[in-house]
Motif scaffolding. Structure first.
Motif, PDB file in Angstrom:
ATOM      1  N   VAL A 108       0.754  -1.113   0.134  1.00  0.00           N
ATOM      2  CA  VAL A 108      -0.027  -0.042   0.016  1.00  0.00           C
ATOM      3  C   VAL A 108       0.947   1.194  -0.177  1.00  0.00           C
ATOM      4  CG1 VAL A 108      -1.577   1.413   1.528  1.00  0.00           C
ATOM      5  CG2 VAL A 108      -2.218  -1.160   0.910  1.00  0.00           C
ATOM      6  N   LEU A 109       1.732   1.313   0.821  1.00  0.00           N
ATOM      7  CA  LEU A 109       2.851   2.480   0.887  1.00  0.00           C
ATOM      8  C   LEU A 109       3.399   2.791  -0.387  1.00  0.00           C
ATOM      9  CD1 LEU A 109       3.845   4.573   2.866  1.00  0.00           C
ATOM     10  CD2 LEU A 109       5.519   3.086   3.639  1.00  0.00           C
ATOM     11  N   SER A 110       3.902   1.448  -0.918  1.00  0.00           N
ATOM     12  CA  SER A 110       4.657   1.635  -2.213  1.00  0.00           C
ATOM     13  C   SER A 110       3.657   2.275  -3.288  1.00  0.00           C
ATOM     14  CB  SER A 110       5.185   0.187  -2.689  1.00  0.00           C
ATOM     15  OG  SER A 110       6.067  -0.106  -1.886  1.00  0.00           O
ATOM     16  N   ALA A 111       2.772   1.861  -3.331  1.00  0.00           N
ATOM     17  CA  ALA A 111       1.622   2.176  -4.613  1.00  0.00           C
ATOM     18  C   ALA A 111       1.096   3.708  -4.107  1.00  0.00           C
ATOM     19  CB  ALA A 111       0.145   1.395  -4.194  1.00  0.00           C
ATOM     20  N   VAL A 112       0.997   3.970  -3.010  1.00  0.00           N
ATOM     21  CA  VAL A 112       0.965   5.558  -2.796  1.00  0.00           C
ATOM     22  C   VAL A 112       2.098   6.468  -3.261  1.00  0.00           C
ATOM     23  CG1 VAL A 112       0.536   7.297  -1.039  1.00  0.00           C
ATOM     24  CG2 VAL A 112      -0.831   5.160  -0.992  1.00  0.00           C
ATOM     25  N   HIS A 113       3.219   5.879  -2.895  1.00  0.00           N
ATOM     26  CA  HIS A 113       4.542   6.545  -3.198  1.00  0.00           C
ATOM     27  C   HIS A 113       4.624   6.664  -4.809  1.00  0.00           C
ATOM     28  CE1 HIS A 113       8.705   6.739  -3.813  1.00  0.00           C
ATOM     29  NE2 HIS A 113       8.761   7.510  -2.872  1.00  0.00           N
ATOM     30  N   ASP A 114       4.688   5.259  -5.387  1.00  0.00           N
ATOM     31  CA  ASP A 114       4.970   5.295  -6.517  1.00  0.00           C
ATOM     32  C   ASP A 114       3.840   5.762  -7.668  1.00  0.00           C
ATOM     33  OD1 ASP A 114       7.147   3.793  -5.740  1.00  0.00           O
ATOM     34  OD2 ASP A 114       6.479   1.861  -6.702  1.00  0.00           O
ATOM     35  N   PHE A 115       2.712   5.814  -7.487  1.00  0.00           N
ATOM     36  CA  PHE A 115       1.845   6.337  -8.374  1.00  0.00           C
ATOM     37  C   PHE A 115       0.950   7.906  -7.978  1.00  0.00           C
ATOM     38  CE2 PHE A 115       1.930   1.716  -8.652  1.00  0.00           C
ATOM     39  CZ  PHE A 115       2.540   1.735  -9.825  1.00  0.00           C
ATOM     40  N   SER A 116       1.356   8.147  -6.843  1.00  0.00           N
ATOM     41  CA  SER A 116       0.682   9.446  -6.388  1.00  0.00           C
ATOM     42  C   SER A 116       1.664  10.589  -5.766  1.00  0.00           C
ATOM     43  CB  SER A 116      -0.497   9.164  -5.096  1.00  0.00           C
ATOM     44  OG  SER A 116      -0.988  10.369  -4.630  1.00  0.00           O
ATOM     45  N   VAL A 117       2.160  10.288  -4.740  1.00  0.00           N
ATOM     46  CA  VAL A 117       3.111  11.190  -4.104  1.00  0.00           C
ATOM     47  C   VAL A 117       4.456  11.365  -4.647  1.00  0.00           C
ATOM     48  CG1 VAL A 117       4.347  11.568  -1.797  1.00  0.00           C
ATOM     49  CG2 VAL A 117       2.178  10.655  -1.797  1.00  0.00           C
TER      50      VAL A 117
END
Length: 167
Positions: A108-117
């Motif tokens: 989840v953290l990777s997805a938020v980092h990689d695709f949003s933040v």
């Protein structure tokens, strides 16, 4: 079956090594280099390297999910095992459940980092590197990367506990 299991464990460890090594390279080499040099060139390089590594990271996640599921199956862990209170309270079961929970958090953290933040931080730094928005997003992306690296190290420790037992 033993040879297939050993190949799966090898592939699992290889995928984790590629993923964790790449993250540590970004955190320990690329980001400090970027901060010490030309920030605009650094942003471009960090973006390019990050996008390329993102693909590697997500392929590694897929390999880890497939091999981890198979490895647990070979070791006798089934979905119903995860629901069994006796399993979850054993040292082995608690380690497995904690590792699965931490891995879910990492995904989840990777997805938020990689695709949003991460992309938002890159865009903000390219537009106005010293703007409050760029600084805030850069700090958030950096914090998320470091948190993910620490969680990844915890996953390695939990993997050792699963195989070798809790000390």
């Amino acid at each position: 079956m033993r040879l297939v299991y050993l190949a799966s464990v090898w592939l699992h460890i290889l995928a984790v090594t590629a993923w964790l090594g790449g993250m540590l390279f970004l955190i320990l080499v690329i980001v400090p280099w970027m901060r010490a040099g030309n920030r605009q060139t650094g942003v471009s390089i960090l973006h390019d390297v990050g996008v390329r590594f993102r693909t590697v990271g997500w392929v590694c996640f897929a390999i880890v999910v497939a091999t981890g599921t198979f490895n647990l199956y070979v070791r006798g862990v089934r979905l119903q095992s995860l629901m069994d209170p006796a399993f979850r309270t054993s040292a082995f079961g608690a380690s497995v459940c904690l590792k699965l929970a931490v891995f879910a958090a990492v995904v989840v953290l990777s997805a938020v980092h990689d695709f949003s933040v991460g992309p938002a931080a890159t865009q903000a730094m390219q537009r106005a590197p010293d703007s409050p928005q760029a600084l805030r997003l850069r700090r958030l992306a950096s914090w998320m990367g470091r948190a993910n690296a620490l969680l990844a190290l915890l996953l390695v420790a939990l993997g050792v506990a699963i195989v070798r037992g809790v000390p």
